[in-house]
Scaffold this motif. Sequence first.
Motif, PDB file in Angstrom:
ATOM      1  N   UNK A 220       0.762  -1.190  -0.184  1.00 22.70           N
ATOM      2  CA  UNK A 220      -0.142   0.100   0.047  1.00 22.70           C
ATOM      3  C   UNK A 220       0.727   1.289  -0.081  1.00 22.70           C
ATOM      4  N   UNK A 221       1.843   1.257  -0.818  1.00 23.80           N
ATOM      5  CA  UNK A 221       2.802   2.507  -0.965  1.00 23.80           C
ATOM      6  C   UNK A 221       2.374   3.112  -2.270  1.00 23.80           C
ATOM      7  N   UNK A 222       1.299   3.772  -2.054  1.00 25.52           N
ATOM      8  CA  UNK A 222       0.773   4.345  -3.229  1.00 25.52           C
ATOM      9  C   UNK A 222       1.727   5.472  -3.853  1.00 25.52           C
ATOM     10  N   UNK A 223       2.309   6.122  -3.156  1.00 29.74           N
ATOM     11  CA  UNK A 223       3.218   7.306  -3.866  1.00 29.74           C
ATOM     12  C   UNK A 223       4.150   6.588  -4.485  1.00 29.74           C
ATOM     13  N   UNK A 224       4.681   5.556  -4.190  1.00 30.26           N
ATOM     14  CA  UNK A 224       5.826   4.734  -4.834  1.00 30.26           C
ATOM     15  C   UNK A 224       5.375   4.032  -5.964  1.00 30.26           C
ATOM     16  N   UNK A 225       4.241   3.649  -6.023  1.00 28.03           N
ATOM     17  CA  UNK A 225       3.728   2.941  -7.184  1.00 28.03           C
ATOM     18  C   UNK A 225       3.240   4.104  -8.355  1.00 28.03           C
TER      19      UNK A 225
ATOM     20  N   UNK B 294      -5.523   7.801  -6.264  1.00 31.11           N
ATOM     21  CA  UNK B 294      -4.719   7.215  -4.878  1.00 31.11           C
ATOM     22  C   UNK B 294      -5.544   5.994  -4.240  1.00 31.11           C
ATOM     23  N   UNK B 295      -6.437   5.394  -4.863  1.00 39.80           N
ATOM     24  CA  UNK B 295      -7.060   4.205  -4.408  1.00 39.80           C
ATOM     25  C   UNK B 295      -6.137   3.072  -4.841  1.00 39.80           C
ATOM     26  N   UNK B 296      -6.084   2.137  -3.855  1.00 43.68           N
ATOM     27  CA  UNK B 296      -5.170   0.850  -4.054  1.00 43.68           C
ATOM     28  C   UNK B 296      -6.037  -0.132  -4.971  1.00 43.68           C
TER      29      UNK B 296
ATOM     30  N   UNK C  90      -4.756  -1.165  -8.613  1.00 47.33           N
ATOM     31  CA  UNK C  90      -4.682  -2.645  -9.134  1.00 47.33           C
ATOM     32  C   UNK C  90      -5.453  -2.655 -10.653  1.00 47.33           C
ATOM     33  N   UNK C  91      -6.573  -2.420 -10.725  1.00 44.28           N
ATOM     34  CA  UNK C  91      -7.287  -2.516 -12.079  1.00 44.28           C
ATOM     35  C   UNK C  91      -6.603  -1.860 -13.099  1.00 44.28           C
ATOM     36  N   UNK C  92      -6.099  -0.775 -12.853  1.00 43.62           N
ATOM     37  CA  UNK C  92      -5.394   0.030 -13.939  1.00 43.62           C
ATOM     38  C   UNK C  92      -4.115  -0.681 -14.515  1.00 43.62           C
ATOM     39  N   UNK C  93      -3.234  -1.118 -13.433  1.00 43.42           N
ATOM     40  CA  UNK C  93      -2.043  -1.841 -13.545  1.00 43.42           C
ATOM     41  C   UNK C  93      -2.284  -3.121 -14.403  1.00 43.42           C
ATOM     42  N   UNK C  94      -3.518  -3.833 -14.402  1.00 42.80           N
ATOM     43  CA  UNK C  94      -3.862  -4.995 -14.939  1.00 42.80           C
ATOM     44  C   UNK C  94      -4.360  -4.560 -16.434  1.00 42.80           C
TER      45      UNK C  94
END
Length: 274
Positions: free
Chosen positions: A172-177, A233-235, A239-243
């Motif tokens: 859950x390190x959203x800024x890093x992601x 900023x929603x985890x 996930x959905x966007x990365x997929x």
Amino acid sequence: MRNEETMYQLILDIANKDDTILAVYMNGSRTNPNVPKDIFQDYDIVYVVKETKRFIEDRDWIKQFGTILYMQYPDENPFYPSDPEHSYGWLMQFADGNRVDLTVKTLDCAREDVLADRLCKILLDKAQVLPDIPESTDEDHWVKAPAEAQFQAVCNEFWWCTNNLAKGLWREEITYVQDMTNFVIRKQLETMLSWKIGILTEFHVSIGKSGKYMKDYLAKEEYEQYLATYFDGNISHAWESVLRMCTLFEQTARYVAEQLHYKYLAVCGRTSAL
């Protein structure tokens, strides 16, 4: 807002009145015949001068261009390299809505610049000090067909770095992601999409900075698929966007590989010969 004719006349009048200004040329979007004109285009202007010192020391000379709303002195920024003895600039936003990015360059520096940048257009050359240059073109910025090693490197970088996204999202390190996505992985997807656009246009177009013209060449559904890879900023949304990003990259990479007769390395160590 002063119109284009008025601005060009002002730029040339200032140069003509000053004996230390030898020539004037322009670069940027206004010299690119493939860029649609709009009210937000800057005037990227270069004054070729005998020496830069007088212009730098006189803090008021730029006021003759109009009422400045706000501005930058980019060559005074300590975080970036500069060479004020040969080149110095002012980025000026005027109260009437116009913006001028003005640079003064010494003659030797200017001659190198106009020969290196094919988007340069000479507006004034009082003493014929600048070399003859061809008509401005964005050809240097057209998408280039990749060698197979370049294609494989982009595939490898994309899939290798998605591992970092998985770890970051699990933690859950959203800024890093966000940074890993937009500064590293998205650039690989953008590159792959640019190669597809290159294939579709016989490598005769530019996709613009940050791929801003991709929408003009990709199918509407495909471009919307690309836009859906951006997330907030929603985890869960991330996930959905990365997929979606992985799916789009896979589809595009397979297309590029097939068209260029390359092998597609789908995942590290797994080769798919096309």
